[in-house]
Enzyme design. Structure first.
Site, PDB file in Angstrom:
ATOM      1  N   SER A 186      27.519  -2.343  15.642  1.00 23.33           N
ATOM      2  CA  SER A 186      26.933  -1.222  14.927  1.00 23.33           C
ATOM      3  C   SER A 186      28.005  -0.552  14.073  1.00 23.33           C
ATOM      4  CB  SER A 186      26.346  -0.239  15.924  1.00 23.33           C
ATOM      5  OG  SER A 186      25.387  -0.929  16.663  1.00 23.33           O
TER       6      SER A 186
ATOM      7  N   ASP B 119      30.062   1.981  13.946  1.00 19.80           N
ATOM      8  CA  ASP B 119      31.422   2.346  14.327  1.00 19.80           C
ATOM      9  C   ASP B 119      32.036   1.456  15.392  1.00 19.80           C
ATOM     10  OD1 ASP B 119      31.797   4.393  12.524  1.00 19.80           O
ATOM     11  OD2 ASP B 119      30.623   5.781  13.756  1.00 19.80           O
TER      12      ASP B 119
ATOM     13  N   SER C 223      34.823  -4.623  11.108  1.00 16.81           N
ATOM     14  CA  SER C 223      35.719  -4.926   9.999  1.00 16.81           C
ATOM     15  C   SER C 223      37.171  -4.766  10.430  1.00 16.81           C
ATOM     16  CB  SER C 223      35.418  -4.008   8.818  1.00 16.81           C
ATOM     17  OG  SER C 223      34.085  -4.182   8.446  1.00 16.81           O
TER      18      SER C 223
ATOM     19  N   ASN D  61      35.417  -3.989  22.768  1.00  9.22           N
ATOM     20  CA  ASN D  61      36.385  -3.304  21.902  1.00  9.22           C
ATOM     21  C   ASN D  61      36.663  -1.877  22.393  1.00  9.22           C
ATOM     22  OD1 ASN D  61      38.075  -2.957  19.704  1.00  9.22           O
ATOM     23  ND2 ASN D  61      36.403  -2.306  18.346  1.00  9.22           N
TER      24      ASN D  61
ATOM     25  N   ASP E 168      41.432   0.708  24.419  1.00  6.62           N
ATOM     26  CA  ASP E 168      42.394   1.820  24.456  1.00  6.62           C
ATOM     27  C   ASP E 168      41.709   3.133  24.840  1.00  6.62           C
ATOM     28  OD1 ASP E 168      41.139   1.210  21.961  1.00  6.62           O
ATOM     29  OD2 ASP E 168      42.356   2.760  20.983  1.00  6.62           O
TER      30      ASP E 168
ATOM     31  N   LEU F 203     -14.515  -0.832  -9.452  1.00  5.39           N
ATOM     32  CA  LEU F 203     -14.784   0.347  -8.620  1.00  5.39           C
ATOM     33  C   LEU F 203     -16.252   0.400  -8.168  1.00  5.39           C
ATOM     34  CD1 LEU F 203     -12.861   2.964 -10.785  1.00  5.39           C
ATOM     35  CD2 LEU F 203     -12.180   2.135  -8.522  1.00  5.39           C
ATOM     36  N   SER F 204     -16.490   1.193  -7.174  1.00  3.66           N
ATOM     37  CA  SER F 204     -17.863   1.400  -6.733  1.00  3.66           C
ATOM     38  C   SER F 204     -18.634   2.042  -7.885  1.00  3.66           C
ATOM     39  CB  SER F 204     -17.863   2.327  -5.511  1.00  3.66           C
ATOM     40  OG  SER F 204     -19.180   2.672  -5.181  1.00  3.66           O
TER      41      SER F 204
ATOM     42  N   LYS G 258     -21.196  -3.910 -10.605  1.00  8.71           N
ATOM     43  CA  LYS G 258     -21.079  -5.270 -10.078  1.00  8.71           C
ATOM     44  C   LYS G 258     -22.417  -5.787  -9.535  1.00  8.71           C
ATOM     45  CE  LYS G 258     -17.903  -4.012  -7.089  1.00  8.71           C
ATOM     46  NZ  LYS G 258     -17.926  -2.572  -7.373  1.00  8.71           N
TER      47      LYS G 258
ATOM     48  N   SER H 113     -13.103  -5.312  -3.676  1.00  5.72           N
ATOM     49  CA  SER H 113     -11.833  -6.047  -3.497  1.00  5.72           C
ATOM     50  C   SER H 113     -10.698  -5.414  -4.293  1.00  5.72           C
ATOM     51  CB  SER H 113     -12.002  -7.534  -3.838  1.00  5.72           C
ATOM     52  OG  SER H 113     -12.729  -7.733  -5.024  1.00  5.72           O
TER      53      SER H 113
HETATM   54  P1  ADP Z   1     -21.302  -1.532  -7.982  1.00  4.19           P
HETATM   55  O1  ADP Z   1     -22.041  -2.693  -7.444  1.00  4.19           O
HETATM   56  O2  ADP Z   1     -20.184  -1.921  -8.901  1.00  4.19           O
HETATM   57  O3  ADP Z   1     -20.894  -0.551  -6.980  1.00  4.19           O
HETATM   58  P2  ADP Z   1     -23.878  -0.784  -8.993  1.00  4.19           P
HETATM   59  O4  ADP Z   1     -24.321  -1.977  -9.727  1.00  4.19           O
HETATM   60  O5  ADP Z   1     -24.390  -0.553  -7.627  1.00  4.19           O
HETATM   61  O6  ADP Z   1     -22.270  -0.770  -8.970  1.00  4.19           O
HETATM   62  O7  ADP Z   1     -24.143   0.497  -9.855  1.00  4.19           O
HETATM   63  C1  ADP Z   1     -23.971   0.561 -11.247  1.00  4.19           C
HETATM   64  C2  ADP Z   1     -24.848   1.617 -11.852  1.00  4.19           C
HETATM   65  O8  ADP Z   1     -24.530   1.718 -13.227  1.00  4.19           O
HETATM   66  C3  ADP Z   1     -26.335   1.270 -11.746  1.00  4.19           C
HETATM   67  O9  ADP Z   1     -27.044   2.423 -11.476  1.00  4.19           O
HETATM   68  C4  ADP Z   1     -26.649   0.739 -13.128  1.00  4.19           C
HETATM   69  O10 ADP Z   1     -27.988   0.938 -13.476  1.00  4.19           O
HETATM   70  C5  ADP Z   1     -25.737   1.564 -14.009  1.00  4.19           C
HETATM   71  N1  ADP Z   1     -25.408   0.924 -15.276  1.00  4.19           N
HETATM   72  C6  ADP Z   1     -25.502   1.493 -16.476  1.00  4.19           C
HETATM   73  N2  ADP Z   1     -25.163   0.649 -17.465  1.00  4.19           N
HETATM   74  C7  ADP Z   1     -24.849  -0.511 -16.873  1.00  4.19           C
HETATM   75  C8  ADP Z   1     -24.445  -1.772 -17.351  1.00  4.19           C
HETATM   76  N3  ADP Z   1     -24.240  -2.012 -18.646  1.00  4.19           N
HETATM   77  N4  ADP Z   1     -24.197  -2.750 -16.440  1.00  4.19           N
HETATM   78  C9  ADP Z   1     -24.370  -2.517 -15.149  1.00  4.19           C
HETATM   79  N5  ADP Z   1     -24.751  -1.362 -14.619  1.00  4.19           N
HETATM   80  C10 ADP Z   1     -25.008  -0.339 -15.467  1.00  4.19           C
END
Ligand code: ADP
Length: 609
Positions: free
Chosen positions: A12, A14, A18, A144, A147, A446-447, A451, A519
């Site tokens: 360690s 001290d 070295s 060590n 002394d 994002l939510s 998607k 994701s």
């Molecule tokens: P995610 O799955 O990403 O969380 P959702 O599909 O559940 O999102 O929600 C998207 C929201 O945005 C829906 O209410 C949808 O009607 C609205 N929205 C508006 N314009 C668009 C578009 N161009 N493409 C997809 N969703 C859209």
């Protein structure tokens, strides 16, 4: 020929590492004259009351950088009348464990310092365990600061008893205890008159005499290929350092993992053609046949290391970030680097007692036994059989830092019992029958980005075109296949892993898969891409801004997240890492769903979907 001893000093801050080495070099006149002078000058302002501060000798640390490993290890080369030495001195600061492990991986012997006034400490056990883990078979315990305890024989005896007790489990081949004082110089190069009760050797004499040759060493030849050299059309040489054994022109060798064989056509060592070469030499080997060999392959003769994807290993965790089961790392073994995951931590090991403790996580400086799965077959062996093919490091894929080092304990039995069955109806045939190219369209964002809406509409359009499709939706999957998973990091990783495997199966079945998962982490998406296969994976980044998503707040989740009702909400209280190179990017703000889907279909068509 004088033999070489490579050793490491462990102690360690001290403990006087070295100083100990510095004193040995100075006493034995093993330093250059000008260095000696510089030392005396330096010490005028040094800390040792105008005397020589021997620790200055090992200062001026050399930083080494190699594939994300940043270490501060000072290597010192010196020669006595009887032997040559390389000593790795590792600094005693925070990053110590990591540096020590790196130093230990090169050494034949360790000098472990114990402060006589403090006795055997947690560090002493830790150092011993790391040395054992890194395959060091010979240790010297330098007790060590004798002394400070008035050169008391009783104190030395008590410490010896403790060390004997502690070291039984490490199975070191040799172990030697020497009472020393690094500052005064007792028993370093000269037997001390102040400890007449000690009848052993001085540290230098012991280091000069010890035989560290590997009696277990195998006869077989092992050459991990570092580089393929192709200076002209006629020559293709496989370069690397011979890890074990000897090779001669005309020998038959096997290339792993492929198992192909050929004969050695020529051998070059340091640009010179030679008939044979042996362990430790850097060579370029040419084969008679044009067989496939690349970096990471291993040429062998007379030995049969394992070729496989799964093994059990003992690892030392060195990262500030904890280890999580299921997370994807790079594993570097021999000269090969492959993606790998820690499937499960079997247990961690208490550094004090050696007790096995059940755990799901591993923190910095902890040691554990775990099962590792690599994405591709690797050539490996038990560390006790072949050091170079038995030790590896794990590299964090984002920070590129070395997260752990480890040694292979054994192949995973379950892998040996599993065989992949090639079926007559292949993925290609199934796809052909459906008249489509199976792909996984992976929506991330994002939510509320759009998607789910998009995959739903997209599937309808593809369906109408006569395509065979399937949707994997985040929420839906969590109600069935993944209902036993929560939202902790391990669960999140496992969620993505299962979904990826299912998507891959569906692609194999010939289907076009559409997924909708926030994701948020790049690494998880990268893992998905690796499982599904880069050629089949289409990452669609639904890049709708946070403001827009929050304005939509379809499920009322943002409101809850803002009020703190939902912890770790992506974009609010947990990061969202946008893809760096998605195949497609789409911002749904200001577009109708139809416009968005039109755009997606066009882009997908360009990608052959
Ligand atoms: P995610 O799955 O990403 O969380 P959702 O599909 O559940 O999102 O929600 C998207 C929201 O945005 C829906 O209410 C949808 O009607 C609205 N929205 C508006 N314009 C668009 C578009 N161009 N493409 C997809 N969703 C859209």
């Amino acid at each position: 020929m004088q033999s070489l001893l490579k050793f490491i000093t462990c102690g360690s801050v001290d403990d006087g590492k070295s100083t100990l080495i510095g004193h040995m070099l100075y006493d034995a006149k093993l330093i250059f004259a000008d260095q000696e002078k510089a030392l005396e000058l330096d010490s005028k302002v040094g800390s040792n009351d105008g005397g020589i501060d021997y620790s200055l000798l090992l200062d001026g640390l050399m930083a080494e950088r190699e594939q994300g490993i940043t270490i501060d290890v000072a290597y010192r080369y010196f020669t006595s009348d009887r032997r040559s030495f390389i000593v790795a001195d590792t600094p005693g600061h925070e990053e110590y464990t990591r540096n020590m492990a790196v130093g230990a991986s090169f050494a034949d012997l360790a000098v472990i310092l114990v402060d006589a006034s403090k006795g055997v400490l947690v560090q002493t056990r830790r150092h011993s365990r790391i040395c054992a883990l890194m395959g060091i078979r010979h240790v010297v315990y330098a007790i060590n600061k004798m002394d400070l305890v008035d050169y008391d024989e009783g104190t030395f005896d008590d410490i010896s008893v403790e060390i004997e007790k502690m070291a039984t489990e490490y199975n070191f081949e040799t172990k030697y205890l020497i009472p020393v004082s690094a500052t005064v110089g007792d028993n370093i190069t000269k037997i001390s008159p102040r400890m007449p009760w000690y009848h052993g050797k001085t540290l230098l004499a012991y280091l000069e005499e010890i035989d560290v040759s590997d009696k277990m060493a195998q006869d077989g030849f092992v050459l991990p290929v570092q580089r393929v050299s192709r200076p002209n059309r006629e020559y293709r040489g496989f370069q690397g350092q011979i890890a074990a054994g000897e090779i001669r022109t005309g020998d038959e060798i096997t290339v792993l993992p492929s198992g192909n064989t050929s004969r050695v056509k020529s051998i070059y060592n340091m640009m010179e053609k030679t008939d044979s070469a042996f362990a430790g030499q850097a060579v370029s080997v040419e084969l008679e046949d044009e067989i496939d060999v690349s970096r990471g392959c291993v040429l062998v003769k007379g030995v049969k290391p394992n070729v496989g994807k799964m093994f059990t290993a003992r690892i030392l965790w060195m990262d500030d970030v904890k280890l999580v089961e299921g997370k994807n790392y790079y594993l570097k073994i021999g000269t090969l680097t492959v993606p790998a995951i820690i499937m499960n931590i079997k247990h961690k090991i208490d550094v004090n007692t050696g007790a096995k403790i059940k755990t799901e996580r591993l923190f910095k400086n902890e040691i554990a036994v775990c099962d590792i799965a690599c994405s591709d077959p690797v050539v490996y062996d038990k560390f006790s059989v072949q050091k170079d093919l038995g030790c590896f490091i794990l590299i964090d894929r984002v920070t590129n830092m070395t997260s752990a080092c480890g040694v292979v304990e054994h192949a995973l039995r379950r892998e040996g019992n599993l065989t992949w069955h090639e079926m007559d109806i292949t993925r290609e045939l199934r796809a052909k029958q459906k008249g489509q190219t199976p792909k996984t369209i992976w929506m991330t964002g994002l939510s509320g980005a759009g998607k789910s809406t998009l995959i739903n509409e997209l599937e309808k359009r593809l369906f109408a075109q006569g395509k065979h499709t399937m949707i994997l939706d985040g929420d839906n999957v969590r109600m069935g296949l993944n209902k036993n998973l929560g939202f902790k990091e391990v669960d999140r990783i496992e969620n993505i892993r299962r979904v990826s495997e299912v998507a891959k199966l569906m692609n194999d079945a010939g289907l076009i898969v559409l997924t909708s998962f926030i994701s948020p982490f790049r690494q998880d998406r990268r893992s998905a891409r690796e499982v599904i296969g880069n050629d089949n994976f289409i990452e669609v980044y639904v890049s709708t801004s946070l403001e827009e998503c929050e304005k939509r707040d379809v499920k009322g989740l943002y409101k809850k997240a803002r009020s703190g009702e939902i912890p770790n909400f992506s974009g609010i209280s947990s990061p969202y890492e946008p893809p760096k190179q998605p195949e497609i990017t789409i911002d749904t703000a200001g577009q109708t769903v139809e416009e968005s889907v039109d755009y997606l279909l066009k882009e997908l068509e360009k990608l052959g979907c």
